[in-house]
Design a protein around this motif. Structure first.
Motif, PDB file in Angstrom:
ATOM      1  N   PRO A  82      75.282  -0.951 -62.466  1.00 52.24           N
ATOM      2  CA  PRO A  82      76.083  -2.276 -61.980  1.00 52.24           C
ATOM      3  C   PRO A  82      77.594  -2.096 -62.385  1.00 52.24           C
ATOM      4  O   PRO A  82      78.701  -2.642 -61.913  1.00 52.24           O
ATOM      5  CB  PRO A  82      75.616  -3.234 -62.686  1.00 52.24           C
ATOM      6  CG  PRO A  82      74.013  -2.758 -62.766  1.00 52.24           C
ATOM      7  CD  PRO A  82      74.164  -1.611 -63.224  1.00 52.24           C
ATOM      8  N   ASN A  83      78.069  -1.208 -63.542  1.00 52.56           N
ATOM      9  CA  ASN A  83      79.459  -1.416 -64.044  1.00 52.56           C
ATOM     10  C   ASN A  83      80.013  -0.270 -63.390  1.00 52.56           C
ATOM     11  O   ASN A  83      81.307  -0.562 -62.895  1.00 52.56           O
ATOM     12  CB  ASN A  83      79.200  -0.540 -65.575  1.00 52.56           C
ATOM     13  CG  ASN A  83      80.482  -0.443 -66.122  1.00 52.56           C
ATOM     14  OD1 ASN A  83      80.606   0.286 -66.995  1.00 52.56           O
ATOM     15  ND2 ASN A  83      81.465  -1.536 -65.674  1.00 52.56           N
ATOM     16  N   PHE A  84      79.673   0.375 -62.325  1.00 48.42           N
ATOM     17  CA  PHE A  84      80.304   1.309 -61.331  1.00 48.42           C
ATOM     18  C   PHE A  84      80.009   1.142 -59.848  1.00 48.42           C
ATOM     19  O   PHE A  84      80.395   1.770 -59.138  1.00 48.42           O
ATOM     20  CB  PHE A  84      79.818   2.865 -61.989  1.00 48.42           C
ATOM     21  CG  PHE A  84      80.213   3.213 -63.281  1.00 48.42           C
ATOM     22  CD1 PHE A  84      81.401   3.547 -63.635  1.00 48.42           C
ATOM     23  CD2 PHE A  84      79.281   3.043 -64.201  1.00 48.42           C
ATOM     24  CE1 PHE A  84      81.996   3.874 -64.722  1.00 48.42           C
ATOM     25  CE2 PHE A  84      79.451   3.449 -65.589  1.00 48.42           C
ATOM     26  CZ  PHE A  84      80.858   3.872 -65.819  1.00 48.42           C
ATOM     27  N   HIS A  85      79.495  -0.300 -59.632  1.00 49.75           N
ATOM     28  CA  HIS A  85      79.465  -0.520 -58.318  1.00 49.75           C
ATOM     29  C   HIS A  85      80.829  -0.667 -57.708  1.00 49.75           C
ATOM     30  O   HIS A  85      81.701  -1.219 -58.136  1.00 49.75           O
ATOM     31  CB  HIS A  85      78.584  -1.879 -57.990  1.00 49.75           C
ATOM     32  CG  HIS A  85      77.139  -1.768 -58.143  1.00 49.75           C
ATOM     33  ND1 HIS A  85      76.129  -2.528 -58.158  1.00 49.75           N
ATOM     34  CD2 HIS A  85      76.367  -0.623 -57.882  1.00 49.75           C
ATOM     35  CE1 HIS A  85      74.761  -2.363 -58.331  1.00 49.75           C
ATOM     36  NE2 HIS A  85      75.088  -0.733 -58.282  1.00 49.75           N
ATOM     37  N   MET A  86      81.186  -0.235 -56.630  1.00 49.45           N
ATOM     38  CA  MET A  86      82.455  -0.516 -55.895  1.00 49.45           C
ATOM     39  C   MET A  86      82.877  -1.761 -55.922  1.00 49.45           C
ATOM     40  O   MET A  86      84.335  -2.095 -56.211  1.00 49.45           O
ATOM     41  CB  MET A  86      82.507   0.305 -54.808  1.00 49.45           C
ATOM     42  CG  MET A  86      83.744   0.342 -54.089  1.00 49.45           C
ATOM     43  SD  MET A  86      85.130   1.256 -55.210  1.00 49.45           S
ATOM     44  CE  MET A  86      84.431   2.803 -54.792  1.00 49.45           C
ATOM     45  N   GLU A  87      82.174  -2.828 -55.777  1.00 51.91           N
ATOM     46  CA  GLU A  87      82.750  -4.240 -55.737  1.00 51.91           C
ATOM     47  C   GLU A  87      83.202  -4.695 -57.177  1.00 51.91           C
ATOM     48  O   GLU A  87      84.109  -5.174 -57.403  1.00 51.91           O
ATOM     49  CB  GLU A  87      81.574  -5.245 -55.218  1.00 51.91           C
ATOM     50  CG  GLU A  87      81.490  -4.963 -53.539  1.00 51.91           C
ATOM     51  CD  GLU A  87      82.668  -5.113 -52.813  1.00 51.91           C
ATOM     52  OE1 GLU A  87      83.439  -6.036 -53.310  1.00 51.91           O
ATOM     53  OE2 GLU A  87      83.041  -4.340 -52.077  1.00 51.91           O
ATOM     54  N   ASN A  88      82.545  -4.077 -58.192  1.00 48.08           N
ATOM     55  CA  ASN A  88      83.062  -4.367 -59.723  1.00 48.08           C
ATOM     56  C   ASN A  88      84.094  -3.836 -59.869  1.00 48.08           C
ATOM     57  O   ASN A  88      84.995  -4.209 -60.591  1.00 48.08           O
ATOM     58  CB  ASN A  88      81.582  -3.930 -60.236  1.00 48.08           C
ATOM     59  CG  ASN A  88      81.914  -4.436 -62.008  1.00 48.08           C
ATOM     60  OD1 ASN A  88      82.109  -5.411 -62.264  1.00 48.08           O
ATOM     61  ND2 ASN A  88      82.018  -3.427 -62.955  1.00 48.08           N
ATOM     62  N   LEU A  89      84.267  -2.362 -59.493  1.00 46.41           N
ATOM     63  CA  LEU A  89      85.420  -1.579 -59.844  1.00 46.41           C
ATOM     64  C   LEU A  89      86.598  -2.208 -59.161  1.00 46.41           C
ATOM     65  O   LEU A  89      87.625  -2.148 -59.628  1.00 46.41           O
ATOM     66  CB  LEU A  89      85.142  -0.206 -59.239  1.00 46.41           C
ATOM     67  CG  LEU A  89      84.107   0.745 -59.765  1.00 46.41           C
ATOM     68  CD1 LEU A  89      84.051   2.118 -59.388  1.00 46.41           C
ATOM     69  CD2 LEU A  89      84.349   0.835 -61.527  1.00 46.41           C
TER      70      LEU A  89
END
Length: 540
Positions: A155-162
C-alpha cells in the motif's frame, strides 16, 4: 591408545580432504560435463578460484580509464559477459569460485524464469556482506515471509498514495535548486557534481516519504551504509569462503561495527516512531479520510502491533506477524535500495540530456506547455509529461541501476529445452538485454527516447526486452516512486535551468553494487529567465 588417536586424526584429515576434492574439483567437473552435453560451455573451471582471476583482471582493465562519449557501455561495465559471449554464445557457464552461474540473455528464457515458471526459481543467497548492507528484507527474503512482507508494504507504493507525496518531494527538490542558485556565478552559471547532490536529495525524500521522518534522522544511516557499500563491493573481487565472514579480519570487524551503528540508529528512529503511532500523534500515518500518505515505517509498526497480544504482561509474537527485527531489516533495505536506484536514475538522465541538448529542448517545451504558469508541477501534470516518460525509460534502458540479477533453481527444471540441476545459479545480464541489437535494432547503443513513443511493450522487438526493475512478482516494489521522483525532479530542473556537460566530465560508467559514474557527473547549469510557452495550459 595413542596409535588409535593418530589413526582417528588421520581418518578425519583424509575424509576432510576427500570432501574438499569432491566440492572443489569433482563436482565442478561433473557440472561442466552435464552442460557440455547440452551444448553449453564456458571458460574452463580452475581449482578453488573458478574464473575469478580472469573476471577481476577484465574488470580492472576495463575501468582503468574513461571511455569515449558513447552509450556502448557493455564492454566496460560487463566486460566478462561481452568477452565470453563472443566465444561461447549468449548462454554460457562462468565460475565464481566453485559456484557456477549460467548466463541467460534470451528474453523467452527470462520470461520462464521470472514469470511462467517462476515457482521453480528463487532469489539467490547473496554474499553475507551484501546481505548485511541491504538488509534481510524484501530484497533477499523468499517464501511465505516474503509474501507477508510484500503484502504489508505494497500500500505504501500504490500510485494513489504516491501522488500524495508530490508536494513533499517537490519541496525537497526546490530546496536543492535554491542552493544551486545561490552558488551561481555571474551570468547565472554553476557547475554541480550532480551524482552527489542527487544522493542527498533522495536521502531526504526517502526519510520523509517512506519513513515519515526528517533528513537529519536518516543522515547518519545513509553515511554508514555508504561506508558499508565500499566493503561489500570489495568482496566481489575475492572468492567466497564459507565461514570466512566470522573471522576477525580488519574488513569483517569494520563491517560488524558499521552494522551495529546502523542498527542503533534505526532502533532510535523506530522507537520514536512507534511511540508516536501508539499515541496517534503522527500526521504521516494514513488518516481516516485518506488525505495523508501511508509510509513504510508506519505500516510495518502497525502490522507489528496487530500481530502481538498482551498476556500476563508478556508480549507474544504471532508466528505470522512482524517482529521488531523485521522492521529493522526492511528499513535497511529501503534506505539502501531506495537511495541508490533513484539517485542513479536521476544522475544518468541528467547526463543524457546534457549530452543530447535537442532532447532537453523537447522535454523543456513539454514541461512549460503542460505546467503553464505553475511553479511546481502537480500530480496531474506529472502524468501528462509523456516526452519526459520516454526520456526516463531510455535512460533506464541504456543505464539500468542494476546491471544484472541472479536466480537459483529450487528443483531440477527444464528451461527452454535445457536441463538445469537444482541449485544452479542463473545470471541475467539486464544491461546486455537492454543493448542487444537483435531486440532493439541497429541503434541499440544510441539515445533515442522516441522508441518509447508507443509505450514500453512496443518499444522493442520483444515485450521483455526492457526489464530495468526486474519482472513478475519480484519486480522492484519501489519503481513507481523512483520514476515519479525522477520525472518531478527533472521537470522542476528543466523549468529553471538549461545544462550541459562540464569540461571536467569523464564518461566512465562503473559498477559499485549499482551502475554509477566512476569520476562523478559534473554538469554546468545556466539559470533560465522565466519562460512562458505560447501553448501552455493556463489552468491553475
Amino acid at each position: 591408545m595413542e596409535e588409535l588417536s593418530l589413526m582417528a586424526i588421520s581418518l578425519i584429515v583424509i575424509l576432510f580432504g576427500l570432501k574438499v576434492v569432491i566440492i572443489l574439483w569433482w563436482k565442478p567437473r561433473k557440472i561442466e560435463d552435464h552442460f557440455s552435453k547440452q551444448g553449453i560451455r564456458g571458460p574452463p573451471y580452475h581449482f578453488f578460484i573458478g574464473n575469478v582471476k580472469e573476471l577481476v583482471a577484465m574488470m580492472l582493465k576495463a575501468s582503468a580509464q574513461p571511455m569515449p562519449f558513447s552509450h556502448n557501455i557493455l564492454p566496460r561495465v560487463l566486460s566478462f559477459y561481452h568477452h565470453w559471449k563472443k566465444i561461447y554464445g549468449g548462454t554460457f557457464l562462468v565460475w565464481f569460485g566453485h559456484t557456477v552461474r549460467l548466463t541467460i540473455s534470451d528474453p523467452e528464457l527470462i520470461r520462464e524464469i521470472f514469470s511462467s515458471k517462476s515457482e521453480f526459481y528463487e532469489k539467490n543467497e547473496v554474499h553475507p556482506l551484501v546481505k548485511q548492507l541491504e538488509g534481510d528484507g524484501l530484497l533477499s527474503l523468499n517464501g511465505e515471509k516474503w509474501h507477508r512482507h510484500r503484502k504489508i508494504i505494497t500500500p505504501n507504493f500504490h500510485m494513489e498514495n504516491l501522488k500524495l507525496l508530490v508536494p513533499v518531494v517537490a519541496k525537497s527538490v526546490t530546496n536543492m535548486l535554491e542552493k544551486w542558485s545561490t552558488m551561481s556565478c555571474k551570468g547565472g552559471t554553476v557547475e554541480i557534481e550532480v551524482s552527489e547532490w542527487f544522493q542527498l536529495l533522495t536521502e531526504d525524500v526517502i526519510t520523509r516519504t517512506v519513513f515519515g521522518s526528517s533528513y537529519e534522522d536518516g543522515k547518519t544511516i545513509f553515511k554508514l551504509q555508504a561506508q558499508q557499500m565500499v566493503l561489500a563491493a570489495e568482496s566481489f573481487q575475492n572468492v567466497f569462503i564459507p565461514g570466512y565472514r566470522f573471522m576477525p579480519t580488519r574488513r569483517n570487524m569494520s563491517s560488524w561495527k558499521l552494522d551495529k551503528e546502523i542498527r542503533a540508529s534505526l532502533t532510535k528512529l523506530i522507537d520514536r516512531r512507534r511511540e508516536s503511532v501508539n499515541n496517534d500523534n503522527d500526521n504521516n500515518v494514513i488518516s481516516s479520510n485518506g488525505t495523508s500518505p501511508k509510509d513504510l515505517l508506519g505500516l510495518m509498526i502497525q502490522a507489528s502491533n496487530s500481530s502481538q497480544r498482551e498476556d500476563d504482561h508478556e508480549i507474544i509474537n504471532s508466528s505470522c506477524g512482524v517482529t521488531y527485527n523485521d522492521i529493522v531489516e526492511e528499513c535497511k533495505s529501503f534506505f539502501f535500495a531506495g537511495k541508490q536506484t533513484t539517485s542513479n536514475l536521476l544522475t544518468w538522465t541528467t547526463v543524457l540530456l546534457a549530452m543530447h541538448p535537442q532532447w532537453q529542448v523537447l522535454a523543456r517545451d513539454e514541461v512549460l506547455r503542460v505546467c503553464g504558469s505553475r511553479d511546481i508541477p502537480t500530480k496531474d501534470d506529472i502524468a501528462k509529461l509523456k516526452m519526459l516518460s520516454m526520456i526516463v525509460n531510455e535512460s533506464l534502458r541504456l543505464y539500468p541501476p542494476t546491471v544484472a540479477t541472479i536466480r537459483t533453481s529450487k528443483v531440477d527444471v527444464e528451461l527452454g529445452g535445457y536441463k538445469i540441476p537444482r541449485g544452479t545459479e542463473l545470471l541475467i545480464p539486464i544491461l546486455a538485454v537492454h543493448h542487444d541489437t537483435a531486440i532493439w535494432g541497429n541503434d541499440a547503443n544510441e539515445f533515442n527516447p522516441g522508441r518509447f513513443s508507443e509505450g514500453v511493450s512496443r518499444a522493442s522487438k520483444h515485450p521483455l526486452g526492457f526489464i530495468p526493475f526486474g519482472l513478475g512478482a519480484r519486480a522492484c516494489i519501489g519503481q513507481n516512486l523512483a520514476i515519479l521522483q525522477a520525472k518531478l525532479t527533472m521537470a522542476i530542473i528543466l523549468q529553471r535551468f538549461s545544462f550541459k556537460l562540464a569540461p571536467t566530465y569523464q564518461h566512465a560508467p562503473t559498477v559499485l553494487m549499482l551502475l554509477y559514474p566512476q569520476y562523478g557527473a559534473p554538469i554546468t547549469f545556466q539559470k533560465l529567465e522565466q519562460q512562458q510557452h505560447p501553448d501552455q495550459d493556463r489552468r491553475s
